[in-house]
Design an enzyme around this catalytic site. Structure first.
Site, PDB file in Angstrom:
ATOM      1  N   ARG A  37     -41.028 110.621  26.470  1.00  0.00           N
ATOM      2  CA  ARG A  37     -41.902 111.711  25.997  1.00  0.00           C
ATOM      3  C   ARG A  37     -42.533 111.205  24.694  1.00  0.00           C
ATOM      4  O   ARG A  37     -43.617 111.868  24.678  1.00  0.00           O
ATOM      5  CB  ARG A  37     -40.818 113.052  25.454  1.00  0.00           C
ATOM      6  CG  ARG A  37     -40.087 113.638  26.507  1.00  0.00           C
ATOM      7  CD  ARG A  37     -39.517 114.848  25.935  1.00  0.00           C
ATOM      8  NE  ARG A  37     -39.103 115.566  27.403  1.00  0.00           N
ATOM      9  CZ  ARG A  37     -37.960 116.359  27.170  1.00  0.00           C
ATOM     10  NH1 ARG A  37     -37.045 116.341  26.356  1.00  0.00           N
ATOM     11  NH2 ARG A  37     -37.755 117.043  28.303  1.00  0.00           N
ATOM     12  N   LYS A 199     -28.259 126.264  42.668  1.00  0.00           N
ATOM     13  CA  LYS A 199     -28.148 127.623  43.340  1.00  0.00           C
ATOM     14  C   LYS A 199     -29.749 128.102  43.911  1.00  0.00           C
ATOM     15  O   LYS A 199     -30.776 127.813  43.370  1.00  0.00           O
ATOM     16  CB  LYS A 199     -27.920 128.403  41.927  1.00  0.00           C
ATOM     17  CG  LYS A 199     -26.569 128.049  41.759  1.00  0.00           C
ATOM     18  CD  LYS A 199     -26.222 129.118  40.405  1.00  0.00           C
ATOM     19  CE  LYS A 199     -25.078 128.638  39.814  1.00  0.00           C
ATOM     20  NZ  LYS A 199     -25.070 129.654  38.357  1.00  0.00           N
ATOM     21  N   GLY A 353     -35.763 118.693  35.911  1.00  0.00           N
ATOM     22  CA  GLY A 353     -35.123 117.662  35.046  1.00  0.00           C
ATOM     23  C   GLY A 353     -34.178 116.852  35.822  1.00  0.00           C
ATOM     24  O   GLY A 353     -34.194 115.594  35.894  1.00  0.00           O
ATOM     25  N   GLY A 376     -38.438 123.529  32.922  1.00  0.00           N
ATOM     26  CA  GLY A 376     -38.668 124.811  33.485  1.00  0.00           C
ATOM     27  C   GLY A 376     -40.185 125.365  33.334  1.00  0.00           C
ATOM     28  O   GLY A 376     -40.557 126.127  34.204  1.00  0.00           O
TER      29      GLY A 376
HETATM   30  P1  ADP Z   1     -33.604 120.384  38.706  1.00  0.00           P
HETATM   31  O1  ADP Z   1     -33.012 119.946  37.246  1.00  0.00           O
HETATM   32  O2  ADP Z   1     -34.172 118.947  39.437  1.00  0.00           O
HETATM   33  O3  ADP Z   1     -34.180 121.627  39.050  1.00  0.00           O
HETATM   34  P2  ADP Z   1     -31.169 121.560  39.283  1.00  0.00           P
HETATM   35  O4  ADP Z   1     -30.761 121.921  38.259  1.00  0.00           O
HETATM   36  O5  ADP Z   1     -31.509 122.853  40.163  1.00  0.00           O
HETATM   37  O6  ADP Z   1     -32.402 120.387  39.698  1.00  0.00           O
HETATM   38  O7  ADP Z   1     -29.633 121.170  40.098  1.00  0.00           O
HETATM   39  C1  ADP Z   1     -29.206 119.955  39.957  1.00  0.00           C
HETATM   40  C2  ADP Z   1     -27.736 120.190  40.114  1.00  0.00           C
HETATM   41  O8  ADP Z   1     -27.398 120.315  41.491  1.00  0.00           O
HETATM   42  C3  ADP Z   1     -27.070 118.414  39.853  1.00  0.00           C
HETATM   43  O9  ADP Z   1     -26.318 118.547  38.974  1.00  0.00           O
HETATM   44  C4  ADP Z   1     -26.321 118.514  41.485  1.00  0.00           C
HETATM   45  O10 ADP Z   1     -25.101 117.886  41.214  1.00  0.00           O
HETATM   46  C5  ADP Z   1     -26.242 119.781  41.782  1.00  0.00           C
HETATM   47  N1  ADP Z   1     -25.906 119.917  43.169  1.00  0.00           N
HETATM   48  C6  ADP Z   1     -26.745 119.478  44.212  1.00  0.00           C
HETATM   49  N2  ADP Z   1     -26.095 119.589  45.567  1.00  0.00           N
HETATM   50  C7  ADP Z   1     -24.910 120.216  45.183  1.00  0.00           C
HETATM   51  C8  ADP Z   1     -23.851 120.590  45.959  1.00  0.00           C
HETATM   52  N3  ADP Z   1     -23.891 120.334  47.490  1.00  0.00           N
HETATM   53  N4  ADP Z   1     -23.024 121.384  45.463  1.00  0.00           N
HETATM   54  C9  ADP Z   1     -22.750 121.690  44.021  1.00  0.00           C
HETATM   55  N5  ADP Z   1     -23.800 121.111  43.289  1.00  0.00           N
HETATM   56  C10 ADP Z   1     -24.817 120.503  43.846  1.00  0.00           C
HETATM   57 MG    MG Z   2     -31.523 121.008  36.281  1.00  0.00          MG
END
Ligand code: ADP
Ligand code: MG
Length: 395
Positions: A37, A199, A353, A376
């Site tokens: 950063r 989710k 992230g 975000g």
């Molecule tokens: P980002 O930060 O890239 O936007 P998210 O925060 O939405 O991504 O999701 C990341 C998390 O999702 C990770 O910690 C990962 O372990 C979890 N994840 C991915 N696939 C699964 C799964 N099949 N079941 C449970 N958790 C999952």
């Molecule tokens: Mg995340």
């Protein structure tokens, strides 16, 4: 949309320029352990120094209580690392807008750098209190916002100060906004969006927005099980959001109506529990055992996803394909990351992230066109929201 005023529109010579940066970097034992950063803000800071500006930097770090100075959240380690990166001294004010900051800002000479203490030591920062914004604005003649990662929040150091001083986007802010809005407004086609993460409910706005823009939507991660459930499949003990199954079904319909190719896994890596040493099984999506959970997409899925990615001229990726933090469930995320990296004809844009962490973990960061620094903020921008921190810089 109104145009973004940028740092190129500012004659900074000898002026006091207050720059909002995102120096919320990890620190261990008083040492910055990841300076990404800080480096991201260097083009803006160096440009101002080249113009002989008096540069006053401000940032938050972590979550202090907001009741004044706390050593654990001091920006002292940041100042030390920044001195090394800039190759010149960085003064640290011992307060945010108090006597020390005011005095040091007054004494600042052209070409010198001052860093204010952690903005969140003052409870008025997050409340976007106009008295705090006024105290900050008092320190300078112009304002530059280079903290894209905070642009989705209206705080005193972002939207507050921008109202009180001539305000401009720094180079990082400019590049983030231009890349992400350019991708949404005029993507080279085919435009393939890859969405994963945990989710559906977290990403509903992003899925909705991308369904209107992309040609192919690839879905993996925990969220795929809510979609599979919407197709009537049994998903065992996988992450599934019952309240969102109906919504997921509507999205499948919408994709069909819009002619978007929505890809779901055909096979998954299942585990008997959520643990690195769980017993695992690769199976088709119609055969997920009722007592197992899907923690990664399977090898046949990876192949299909890699093929679709290889056709793209624009790729946007957010959200890991599986629980990549555990080696046993990292293959899907790695394969997709490799497929994105290997597509050299495409504009490849990574946001979020954990997705960025995954790309870094696999050593593929420098093979992507653009990696957003705002988790975000980049998601809200992709959702089509106008970010308050960006709106404040438009005219
Ligand atoms: P980002 O930060 O890239 O936007 P998210 O925060 O939405 O991504 O999701 C990341 C998390 O999702 C990770 O910690 C990962 O372990 C979890 N994840 C991915 N696939 C699964 C799964 N099949 N079941 C449970 N958790 C999952
Ligand atoms: Mg995340």
């Amino acid at each position: 949309m109104a145009t973004l005023r940028t740092i190129d529109d500012l004659d900074a010579c000898a002026k006091r320029v207050l720059v909002r940066v995102d120096f919320n970097a990890p620190v261990e034992n008083g040492v910055v352990t990841d300076d990404t950063r800080l480096r991201a803000a260097l083009p803006t800071i160096n440009h101002l120094l080249d113009q002989d500006a008096r540069v006053i930097l401000m940032s938050h770090r972590g979550r202090p209580a907001g009741k004044g100075y706390e050593e654990d959240f001091s920006l002292a380690p940041i100042a030390r690392r920044l001195e090394e990166l800039l190759g010149r001294p960085v003064q640290l004010a011992h307060d945010v807008t108090g006597l020390d900051a005011g005095g040091k800002a007054d004494d600042l000479k052209p070409g010198e750098v001052l860093l204010l203490e952690n903005l969140r030591f003052d409870p008025r920062e997050k409340k976007n209190d106009p008295t705090f914004a006024a105290e900050l604005a008092e320190l300078a003649d112009a304002y530059v916002d280079d903290a894209f990662g905070t642009a989705h929040r209206a705080h005193a150091s972002t939207t507050g100060v921008a109202k009180l001083l001539p305000a401009y986007a720094g180079y990082l802010m400019k590049r983030e906004v231009e890349t992400l809005t350019g991708m949404l407004d005029a993507p080279e086609r085919p435009f393939v969006a890859i969405l994963g993460g945990s989710k559906v409910s977290d990403k509903i706005g992003v899925i909705d927005a991308l369904l209107d823009k992309c040609d192919t939507l690839i879905i993996g991660g925990g969220m795929c099980f809510t979609f599979l459930a919407a197709q009537g499949k049994g998903v065992g003990t996988s992450l599934k959001e019952d309240d969102w199954i109906e919504r997921a079904a509507q999205m499948l319909d919408r994709a069909r109506e819009k002619g978007v190719d929505l890809l779901l896994p055909v096979d998954v890596v299942c585990a008997d529990r959520f643990a690195p040493d769980a017993k695992t099984l690769v199976c088709g999506v119609d055969d997920i055992p009722s007592d197992m959970m899907g923690l990664d997409v399977g090898p046949r899925t990876c192949e299909r996803y890699a093929e679709a990615t290889a056709q793209a001229k624009t790729v946007f990726w957010n959200g890991p394909m599986g629980v990549f933090e555990m080696d046993a469930f990292a293959a899907g995320t790695r394969k997709v990351a490799e497929a994105v990296a290997e597509n050299e004809q495409a504009n490849t844009i990574i946001g979020g992230g954990d997705s960025v962490a995954a790309v870094n973990k696999f050593g593929l960061a420098d093979r992507m066109t653009f990696i957003s620094t705002g988790g975000g903020a980049s998601m809200e921008l992709v959702e089509g929201k106008e970010l308050p921190g960006v709106a404040a810089l438009r005219s």
